[in-house]
Design a protein around this motif. Structure first.
Motif, PDB file in Angstrom:
ATOM      1  N   ASP A 132      23.058  89.613   9.558  1.00  0.00           N
ATOM      2  CA  ASP A 132      22.482  89.607  10.907  1.00  0.00           C
ATOM      3  C   ASP A 132      21.504  88.450  11.085  1.00  0.00           C
ATOM      4  N   HIS A 133      20.701  88.183  10.068  1.00  0.00           N
ATOM      5  CA  HIS A 133      19.750  87.065  10.128  1.00  0.00           C
ATOM      6  C   HIS A 133      20.479  85.721  10.089  1.00  0.00           C
ATOM      7  N   LYS A 134      21.532  85.660   9.295  1.00  0.00           N
ATOM      8  CA  LYS A 134      22.279  84.410   9.160  1.00  0.00           C
ATOM      9  C   LYS A 134      22.998  84.044  10.468  1.00  0.00           C
ATOM     10  N   VAL A 135      23.598  85.045  11.119  1.00  0.00           N
ATOM     11  CA  VAL A 135      24.265  84.782  12.397  1.00  0.00           C
ATOM     12  C   VAL A 135      23.230  84.432  13.455  1.00  0.00           C
ATOM     13  N   GLU A 136      22.125  85.142  13.465  1.00  0.00           N
ATOM     14  CA  GLU A 136      21.079  84.837  14.448  1.00  0.00           C
ATOM     15  C   GLU A 136      20.536  83.422  14.247  1.00  0.00           C
ATOM     16  N   ALA A 137      20.532  82.952  12.999  1.00  0.00           N
ATOM     17  CA  ALA A 137      20.078  81.585  12.719  1.00  0.00           C
ATOM     18  C   ALA A 137      20.994  80.541  13.368  1.00  0.00           C
ATOM     19  N   ILE A 138      22.292  80.829  13.433  1.00  0.00           N
ATOM     20  CA  ILE A 138      23.210  79.911  14.119  1.00  0.00           C
ATOM     21  C   ILE A 138      22.784  79.772  15.572  1.00  0.00           C
ATOM     22  N   PHE A 139      22.530  80.904  16.220  1.00  0.00           N
ATOM     23  CA  PHE A 139      22.129  80.890  17.626  1.00  0.00           C
ATOM     24  C   PHE A 139      20.776  80.201  17.812  1.00  0.00           C
ATOM     25  N   ALA A 140      19.828  80.458  16.897  1.00  0.00           N
ATOM     26  CA  ALA A 140      18.515  79.822  16.995  1.00  0.00           C
ATOM     27  C   ALA A 140      18.642  78.302  16.884  1.00  0.00           C
ATOM     28  N   PHE A 178      36.516  78.770  14.146  1.00  0.00           N
ATOM     29  CA  PHE A 178      35.165  79.313  14.017  1.00  0.00           C
ATOM     30  C   PHE A 178      35.210  80.830  13.883  1.00  0.00           C
ATOM     31  N   GLU A 179      35.998  81.483  14.723  1.00  0.00           N
ATOM     32  CA  GLU A 179      36.106  82.945  14.688  1.00  0.00           C
ATOM     33  C   GLU A 179      36.644  83.415  13.332  1.00  0.00           C
ATOM     34  N   THR A 180      37.648  82.727  12.809  1.00  0.00           N
ATOM     35  CA  THR A 180      38.225  83.085  11.505  1.00  0.00           C
ATOM     36  C   THR A 180      37.207  82.892  10.388  1.00  0.00           C
ATOM     37  N   TRP A 181      36.479  81.758  10.439  1.00  0.00           N
ATOM     38  CA  TRP A 181      35.435  81.508   9.436  1.00  0.00           C
ATOM     39  C   TRP A 181      34.380  82.607   9.482  1.00  0.00           C
ATOM     40  N   LEU A 182      33.924  82.943  10.701  1.00  0.00           N
ATOM     41  CA  LEU A 182      32.875  83.949  10.846  1.00  0.00           C
ATOM     42  C   LEU A 182      33.357  85.310  10.354  1.00  0.00           C
ATOM     43  N   VAL A 238      31.665  85.556  19.143  1.00  0.00           N
ATOM     44  CA  VAL A 238      32.160  84.366  19.848  1.00  0.00           C
ATOM     45  C   VAL A 238      32.018  84.544  21.356  1.00  0.00           C
ATOM     46  N   LEU A 239      32.303  85.734  21.853  1.00  0.00           N
ATOM     47  CA  LEU A 239      32.117  86.007  23.283  1.00  0.00           C
ATOM     48  C   LEU A 239      30.656  85.823  23.691  1.00  0.00           C
ATOM     49  N   LEU A 240      29.744  86.316  22.873  1.00  0.00           N
ATOM     50  CA  LEU A 240      28.320  86.125  23.156  1.00  0.00           C
ATOM     51  C   LEU A 240      27.950  84.643  23.151  1.00  0.00           C
ATOM     52  N   MET A 241      28.453  83.928  22.164  1.00  0.00           N
ATOM     53  CA  MET A 241      28.118  82.511  22.034  1.00  0.00           C
ATOM     54  C   MET A 241      28.649  81.697  23.212  1.00  0.00           C
ATOM     55  N   ASN A 263      18.670  76.741  30.356  1.00  0.00           N
ATOM     56  CA  ASN A 263      17.622  77.498  29.693  1.00  0.00           C
ATOM     57  C   ASN A 263      18.136  78.012  28.347  1.00  0.00           C
ATOM     58  N   PRO A 264      17.669  77.422  27.225  1.00  0.00           N
ATOM     59  CA  PRO A 264      18.132  77.825  25.891  1.00  0.00           C
ATOM     60  C   PRO A 264      17.751  79.253  25.499  1.00  0.00           C
ATOM     61  N   GLU A 265      16.881  79.890  26.273  1.00  0.00           N
ATOM     62  CA  GLU A 265      16.536  81.278  25.955  1.00  0.00           C
ATOM     63  C   GLU A 265      17.758  82.188  26.041  1.00  0.00           C
ATOM     64  N   TYR A 266      18.767  81.772  26.807  1.00  0.00           N
ATOM     65  CA  TYR A 266      19.984  82.587  26.890  1.00  0.00           C
ATOM     66  C   TYR A 266      20.719  82.623  25.555  1.00  0.00           C
ATOM     67  N   ILE A 267      20.747  81.521  24.851  1.00  0.00           N
ATOM     68  CA  ILE A 267      21.450  81.537  23.557  1.00  0.00           C
ATOM     69  C   ILE A 267      20.623  82.293  22.525  1.00  0.00           C
ATOM     70  N   GLU A 268      19.301  82.250  22.663  1.00  0.00           N
ATOM     71  CA  GLU A 268      18.454  83.054  21.779  1.00  0.00           C
ATOM     72  C   GLU A 268      18.710  84.544  22.030  1.00  0.00           C
ATOM     73  N   ALA A 269      18.806  84.937  23.309  1.00  0.00           N
ATOM     74  CA  ALA A 269      19.094  86.341  23.643  1.00  0.00           C
ATOM     75  C   ALA A 269      20.470  86.742  23.100  1.00  0.00           C
ATOM     76  N   ALA A 270      21.439  85.854  23.193  1.00  0.00           N
ATOM     77  CA  ALA A 270      22.772  86.135  22.648  1.00  0.00           C
ATOM     78  C   ALA A 270      22.699  86.300  21.129  1.00  0.00           C
ATOM     79  N   GLY A 271      21.854  85.515  20.471  1.00  0.00           N
ATOM     80  CA  GLY A 271      21.669  85.648  19.024  1.00  0.00           C
ATOM     81  C   GLY A 271      21.083  86.995  18.648  1.00  0.00           C
TER      82      GLY A 271
END
Length: 194
Positions: free
Chosen positions: A82-90, A132-136, A156-159, A171-179
């Motif tokens: 969960d932290h690792k995926v959230e780091a991608i979004f951050a 990307f989806e297959t890797w994830l 991927v849908l969130l991203m 506004n990059p806060e949207y990608i943070e919220a998606a993360g």
């Protein structure tokens, strides 16, 4: 192992990449690409049969570097999946704060070619998103997360949803919220298993 592109071909793709990403594929002419590359249009057409081939080369050239960057952010993050995926979004939010950021080149190109679903560049974008989806899914599976393919698709849908709304609001806060949402989905899968 694929053969390295000629220096001239690379120069053309580099020029096209800068222009396509900055301005969009429809707004950039072959003349502008040739000029940016410091070549004649004839030389450009010697290396690429059409602008469509050049658009496809632009996206193909972005595929592996983008996937490598995402994997690097994932690997560098401390903690559980969960932290690792959230780091991608951050990290995507950090990149999106740069004044030259124009969004996901794959999505922007697909939007410009929406009436041409069979276009080779649309297929290149599809390959990238699928990779990307297959890797994830593989990474989530290695972290013993249930239903990794379904979860990867949801992330991927969130991203991609966040990429789209960031183009509207800048506004990059949207990608943070998606993360945060992606991390919550992962934690929910882990709790359901317990």
């Amino acid at each position: 192992m694929p053969e390295a592109p000629s220096p001239t071909r690379k120069r053309i793709v580099d020029a096209a990449t800068r222009l396509f990403y900055a301005e969009g594929i429809g707004r950039v002419s072959v003349d502008a690409i040739a000029e940016k590359a410091g070549l004649t249009k004839r030389t450009l057409y010697y290396h690429f049969r059409s602008k469509d081939d050049l658009i496809t080369a632009y996206l193909d050239g972005r595929d592996q570097p983008n996937l490598k960057q995402m994997a690097g952010w994932f690997d560098a993050a401390e903690g559980t999946a969960d932290h690792k995926v959230e780091a991608i979004f951050a990290n995507l939010a950090r990149v999106a704060r740069h004044p030259k950021w124009k969004g996901c080149g794959f999505l922007r190109t697909a939007a410009e070619l929406a009436s041409m679903p069979g276009h080779p560049a649309v297929k290149a974008g599809s390959r990238h998103k699928t990779s990307f989806e297959t890797w994830l899914a593989s990474e989530l599976s290695m972290h013993a997360i249930d239903e990794p393919q379904t979860l990867a698709r949801e992330i991927v849908l969130l991203m991609d949803g966040a990429f789209s709304i960031m183009l509207v609001h800048r506004n990059p806060e949207y990608i943070e919220a998606a993360g945060h949402a992606a991390a919550t989905l992962i934690r929910a899968r882990c709790q359901n298993r317990a």
